[in-house]
Design a protein around this motif. Structure first.
Motif, PDB file in Angstrom:
ATOM      1  N   GLY A   1      53.401  32.246  44.333  1.00 52.25           N
ATOM      2  CA  GLY A   1      53.499  33.263  45.372  1.00 52.25           C
ATOM      3  C   GLY A   1      53.349  32.692  46.768  1.00 52.25           C
ATOM      4  O   GLY A   1      53.834  33.272  47.745  1.00 52.25           O
ATOM      5  N   HIS A   2      52.674  31.537  46.903  1.00 51.38           N
ATOM      6  CA  HIS A   2      52.473  30.939  48.216  1.00 51.38           C
ATOM      7  C   HIS A   2      53.802  30.553  48.864  1.00 51.38           C
ATOM      8  O   HIS A   2      53.939  30.590  50.097  1.00 51.38           O
ATOM      9  CB  HIS A   2      51.575  29.708  48.110  1.00 51.38           C
ATOM     10  CG  HIS A   2      50.196  29.993  47.595  1.00 51.38           C
ATOM     11  ND1 HIS A   2      49.769  31.261  47.278  1.00 51.38           N
ATOM     12  CD2 HIS A   2      49.148  29.167  47.329  1.00 51.38           C
ATOM     13  CE1 HIS A   2      48.517  31.207  46.855  1.00 51.38           C
ATOM     14  NE2 HIS A   2      48.122  29.948  46.875  1.00 51.38           N
TER      15      HIS A   2
ATOM     16  N   VAL B   1      55.102  33.548  50.529  1.00 52.50           N
ATOM     17  CA  VAL B   1      54.395  33.793  51.777  1.00 52.50           C
ATOM     18  C   VAL B   1      54.976  32.916  52.879  1.00 52.50           C
ATOM     19  O   VAL B   1      55.227  33.376  54.004  1.00 52.50           O
ATOM     20  CB  VAL B   1      52.883  33.516  51.621  1.00 52.50           C
ATOM     21  CG1 VAL B   1      52.164  33.673  52.950  1.00 52.50           C
ATOM     22  CG2 VAL B   1      52.278  34.454  50.584  1.00 52.50           C
TER      23      VAL B   1
ATOM     24  N   ALA C   1      46.244  33.597  51.352  1.00 53.05           N
ATOM     25  CA  ALA C   1      47.042  33.710  50.132  1.00 53.05           C
ATOM     26  C   ALA C   1      46.048  33.822  48.984  1.00 53.05           C
ATOM     27  O   ALA C   1      45.462  32.823  48.558  1.00 53.05           O
ATOM     28  CB  ALA C   1      47.962  32.503  49.970  1.00 53.05           C
TER      29      ALA C   1
ATOM     30  N   SER D   1      52.807  39.124  47.880  1.00 51.35           N
ATOM     31  CA  SER D   1      53.804  38.081  48.116  1.00 51.35           C
ATOM     32  C   SER D   1      55.176  38.453  47.562  1.00 51.35           C
ATOM     33  O   SER D   1      56.197  37.964  48.046  1.00 51.35           O
ATOM     34  CB  SER D   1      53.343  36.752  47.499  1.00 51.35           C
ATOM     35  OG  SER D   1      53.203  36.874  46.088  1.00 51.35           O
TER      36      SER D   1
ATOM     37  N   SER E   1      48.724  36.895  46.038  1.00 54.59           N
ATOM     38  CA  SER E   1      49.705  35.863  45.737  1.00 54.59           C
ATOM     39  C   SER E   1      49.401  35.255  44.376  1.00 54.59           C
ATOM     40  O   SER E   1      48.705  34.250  44.274  1.00 54.59           O
ATOM     41  CB  SER E   1      49.672  34.787  46.834  1.00 54.59           C
ATOM     42  OG  SER E   1      50.597  33.761  46.587  1.00 54.59           O
TER      43      SER E   1
END
Length: 350
Positions: free
Chosen positions: A37-38, A41, A137, A189, A215
């Motif tokens: 998920g980062h 972002v 995050a 995210s 995230s």
């Protein structure tokens, strides 16, 4: 093994007011886990800065230690960057901001970097209202060190190994609200439509802007018994408001029912346009925001969107009365005014 990012791009890519394309705001090739998920972002930050037509060299991105703190390498490759000690990103950002207030500061952190080792630093940078965008995050796990439970993990959920979490998790937006942040939001995210406008508004906000982003960790915290998995977050997200960001340079119009919108004017003249949720959520009420977060949390829901915003409160530079001229551009005469000025300062303390 080396990882090289292709420099090829379509010749007709859209360009912003500076003549730059989306690719001009990207960074190095990501080495995070596929599906992390980062990376989403980082992509949202790239999109936000591209759409705002921010000059990359006018941005300073700072981070601590962790998977989230690696992420700045993968976006805004032409901006200033500093990877600090674990949990100490706020101190370095404060020093940088005092030296040069003309840059836009984006701090990238994680649940461990902020809610554990960096908790003291986080608390004080919020209460001092440093002019920055602080992004967490949040995946509820220490992914870089193989899956230990983070301080933001929810009580009753289980780790990948099946261990039940006994302690209540720290809710960072609630803390930010209690400590005096002037902009607080939460997003997911996987919801770019909501996340990009929130990031754009946070970057333009003059004061401390905090965004907590769920995230999910695809490697250590995406299993059925986790409350931070993709499936769980998607099923339990409750949107407090629908957010749209309208730059002051060019108005964006949209159709919406009368009486269901709220405009908040930011310091630079930009407008943050909010659409009320079903429960009539008001993002100008700090205490109502805290109550709303807790009410949804009691039901196992995650309240997202703009939770609170007050563009009228002063930031750290206003409190300290710092010069409008960045300190790193002052000449020797300004920095060392001589014995007469020093005597005056000393006499003022007698």
């Amino acid at each position: 093994m080396s990882y090289l990012k292709s420099k090829f791009h379509h010749p007709n890519l859209a360009r912003n007011e500076l003549g730059l394309t989306y690719r001009d705001y990207e960074g190095s090739l990501s080495t995070l886990c596929a599906g992390c998920g980062h990376d989403a972002v980082g992509a949202a930050l790239v999109q936000a800065c591209f759409e705002l037509s921010i000059e990359p060299h006018k941005v300073a991105k700072l981070s601590g230690i962790g998977c989230s703190s690696k992420a700045p390498t993968y976006f805004l490759g032409k901006s200033h960057g500093f990877n600090t000690v674990h949990g100490r990103m706020p101190s370095v950002t404060t020093g940088a901001s005092m030296a040069n207030r003309d840059l836009k500061y984006i701090g990238m952190s994680g649940d461990g970097d902020t809610a554990s080792i960096g908790m003291g630093q986080f608390a004080h940078v919020v209460r001092r209202r440093l002019n920055m965008t602080y992004v967490v995050a949040n995946n509820g796990v220490y992914g870089l060190t193989k899956g230990q439970t983070a301080a933001t993990a929810d009580k009753g959920s289980r780790t990948k190994k099946g261990e039940e979490i006994m302690w209540g998790g720290i809710d960072l937006p609630t803390m930010a609200l209690q400590l005096g942040a002037t902009f607080v939001a939460r997003s997911f995210s996987g919801d770019k439509e909501q996340l990009v406008p929130l990031l754009k508004a946070a970057i333009c906000h003059e004061g401390f802007a905090f965004i907590d982003i769920m995230s999910p960790c695809v490697t250590f915290n995406n299993h059925a018994t986790s409350t931070r998995s993709y499936d769980y977050v998607r099923e339990h997200v409750q949107e407090g408001n629908i957010t749209d960001f309208v730059p002051s340079k060019e108005e964006i119009t949209t159709e919406y029912p009368e009486g269901e919108s709220k405009d908040i004017c930011l310091h630079d003249g930009s407008i943050l346009r909010l659409h009320k949720g079903k429960d009539g959520y008001d993002p100008r009420d700090r205490f109502a925001a805290i109550n709303a977060i807790e009410q949804h949390r009691e039901k196992g829901e995650i309240l997202t969107g703009l939770l609170y915003c007050d563009p009228t409160l002063r930031d750290m530079h206003d409190f300290l009365g710092t010069t409008d001229t960045p300190l790193n551009t002052l000449d020797e005469k300004s920095l060392c005014p001589g014995n007469h000025a020093l005597e005056g300062i000393n006499n003022s303390f007698r």
